[in-house]
Enzyme design. Structure first.
Site, PDB file in Angstrom:
ATOM      1  N   GLU A 199       4.297  -2.391   2.241  1.00 46.51           N
ATOM      2  CA  GLU A 199       5.118  -2.028   3.542  1.00 46.51           C
ATOM      3  C   GLU A 199       6.529  -2.361   3.541  1.00 46.51           C
ATOM      4  O   GLU A 199       7.238  -2.318   4.429  1.00 46.51           O
ATOM      5  CB  GLU A 199       4.564  -2.679   4.790  1.00 46.51           C
ATOM      6  CG  GLU A 199       3.126  -2.256   5.028  1.00 46.51           C
ATOM      7  CD  GLU A 199       2.267  -2.874   6.074  1.00 46.51           C
ATOM      8  OE1 GLU A 199       2.913  -3.708   6.914  1.00 46.51           O
ATOM      9  OE2 GLU A 199       1.105  -2.588   6.375  1.00 46.51           O
ATOM     10  N   LYS A 326      -4.302   1.228  16.518  1.00 45.88           N
ATOM     11  CA  LYS A 326      -4.045   2.382  15.312  1.00 45.88           C
ATOM     12  C   LYS A 326      -5.156   3.536  15.635  1.00 45.88           C
ATOM     13  O   LYS A 326      -6.270   3.377  15.510  1.00 45.88           O
ATOM     14  CB  LYS A 326      -4.724   1.946  14.081  1.00 45.88           C
ATOM     15  CG  LYS A 326      -3.646   0.670  13.644  1.00 45.88           C
ATOM     16  CD  LYS A 326      -4.646  -0.199  12.606  1.00 45.88           C
ATOM     17  CE  LYS A 326      -3.570  -1.303  11.756  1.00 45.88           C
ATOM     18  NZ  LYS A 326      -4.715  -2.199  11.037  1.00 45.88           N
TER      19      LYS A 326
HETATM   20  C1  2PG Z   1      -2.988  -4.226   9.143  1.00 45.56           C
HETATM   21  C2  2PG Z   1      -2.457  -2.996   8.572  1.00 45.56           C
HETATM   22  C3  2PG Z   1      -1.122  -2.541   8.617  1.00 45.56           C
HETATM   23  P1  2PG Z   1      -3.969  -1.645   6.775  1.00 45.56           P
HETATM   24  O1  2PG Z   1      -3.989  -4.913   8.753  1.00 45.56           O
HETATM   25  O2  2PG Z   1      -2.582  -4.417  10.261  1.00 45.56           O
HETATM   26  O3  2PG Z   1      -0.142  -3.555   8.259  1.00 45.56           O
HETATM   27  O4  2PG Z   1      -3.021  -2.859   7.104  1.00 45.56           O
HETATM   28  O5  2PG Z   1      -3.437  -0.416   7.162  1.00 45.56           O
HETATM   29  O6  2PG Z   1      -3.982  -1.842   5.370  1.00 45.56           O
HETATM   30  O7  2PG Z   1      -5.197  -1.809   7.555  1.00 45.56           O
HETATM   31 MG    MG Z   2      -3.948  -6.247  10.662  1.00 42.53          MG
END
Ligand code: 2PG
Ligand code: MG
Length: 398
Positions: A199, A326
């Site tokens: 990131e 998300k």
């Molecule tokens: C998290 C995310 C974003 P990933 O764990 O919060 O930083 O990671 O998209 O790999 O789940």
């Molecule tokens: Mg996370």
């Protein structure tokens, strides 16, 4: 009422050149809305499932194109429910969360364009009908130091976050830029090598007198360095952690519980995400909550996967008081709104978050502003897929 004329998906490149899909929904007047779908590396077990990009393209262009022909793109709930019912699996296994979400969000962009309003206004109109969304601009959870599965260093915790204690977007950006710069210089004086994670955060190895540190020693040393930078420069920031405990192989809950409590005592840590793995006994979450929730937000990500049904298991249990949102974890915009609404009704803080494997789509910035999220988590000021979201926040603020 405008009607959906065509749904067309294609493969595009996302994070580090990996393939994902872009979906475009067009109405009979020729207006269109689109979305490029991200995906995660550290995933919760109950996330919506993805199908391979080739298959997702086919499902969008054939099955879902036929299914939704003639629907009103403004009728988000009906669209999403129609796809959910036709898929008929709890984790969207048949059509894929990526195909369904691509259409769901593309429709919301199209609906905003049909009304001639900004996307955040359209999204705000949807959520405002249901819960109050008064509040200041979201604050940033800035991923400064990366580890875990997002990096190739000796840190087990995924993200050490810097949180400016102001709401003005420009002030937050200035603080974070200066803090990052000061940290890079300080890391150099400690002999820490320069490397970067998924990131865009710093992801070198943590050493003391030239010897590589491991486990809690390494994590603690990061906080010591961050705190030295903070105090030397009088930066108005707090710290946070995304442990992403699901991915830590030898995770001993009692030892980590004590470690979090010690860190929260020694440093201004106001945010702790996924401190335990999703399958860990609830008792650990409750114990930690009892000890630190007065100072530190307890945040679910892999634990809750943006899913209102999963959230029900933790409401009123004194385990978490904040949630990562998300949209791709649950697979439709309507369910994302349900999760946000449920969080707000239960007085949980709301964090709109990117995925590690993002695209250059800036949708999340509009979503965060529309729902008056408490925080955004968009990574570091690096890489097009992260900058797109920050730039859209700036655009909206202006
Ligand atoms: C998290 C995310 C974003 P990933 O764990 O919060 O930083 O990671 O998209 O790999 O789940
Ligand atoms: Mg996370």
């Amino acid at each position: 009422m405008p009607q959906i004329q065509t749904i067309a998906a294609e493969k595009v490149l996302g994070f580090r050149g990996q393939e994902t899909i872009e979906v475009t929904v067009t109405d009979e007047c020729g207006l269109a809305g689109e979305f490029r779908v991200p995906f995660g590396k550290s995933e919760g077990m109950f996330e919506a499932m993805y199908v391979a990009p080739d298959q997702a393209v086919k499902i969008c262009n054939e099955t879902l194109n036929q299914l939704l022909h003639g629907f009103d793109p403004e009728n988000q709930r009906v669209l999403d429910n129609t796809m959910i019912q036709a898929d008929a699996t709890p984790q969207k296994k048949n059509f894929g969360g990526n195909a369904i979400l691509g259409i769901s969000i593309a429709c919301s962009r199209l609906a905003a364009r049909e009304q001639g309003i900004a996307l955040y206004q359209h999204l705000g109109n949807i959520i405002n009908k249901r819960v109050s969304t008064h509040g200041p601009f979201p604050r940033m959870l800035y991923n400064l130091v990366e580890g875990g599965v997002h990096a190739q260093n000796n840190l087990a915790f995924q993200e050490h976050l810097i949180i400016p204690k102001v709401n003005s977007l420009n002030q937050q950006i200035e603080i974070l830029k200066s803090f990052s710069q000061a940290f890079m210089q300080y890391a150099k004086t400690l002999g820490w090598n320069k490397a970067y994670g998924y990131e865009g955060g710093w992801a070198g190895n943590i050493t003391k007198d030239g010897v590589i540190l491991f486990g809690q020693d390494a994590e603690y040393a990061v906080f010591e360095a961050l705190d030295a930078v903070r105090t030397q420069n009088d930066f108005p920031v707090d710290f946070g952690l995304d442990v992403a405990a699901n991915n830590i192989a030898k995770f001993e809950p009692s030892s980590y519980c004590d470690f979090y409590v010690k860190c929260a005592k020694d440093f201004p840590i106001t945010y702790l995400e996924d401190g335990f793995a999703e399958q860990e006994q609830d008792e650990w979450w409750k114990m930690l909550y009892g000890k630190i929730h007065h100072t530190t937000l307890m945040v679910g990500d892999d634990l809750t996967v943006t899913n209102p049904r999963k959230m029900d298991a933790y409401i009123g249990k004194n385990m978490i008081n904040a949630i990562i949102i998300k949209p791709d974890q649950v697979g439709t915009l309507s369910e994302t709104f349900d999760a946000i609404e449920k969080a707000k009704q239960n007085n949980w803080r709301v964090i709109i978050s990117h995925r590690s494997q993002e695209t250059t789509d800036d949708y999340l910035a509009d979503l965060a502003v529309a729902v008056k999220a408490d925080f955004v988590k968009f990574g570091a000021f690096a890489q097009g897929e992260r900058l797109a979201k920050y730039n859209r926040l700036l655009e909206i603020e202006q």
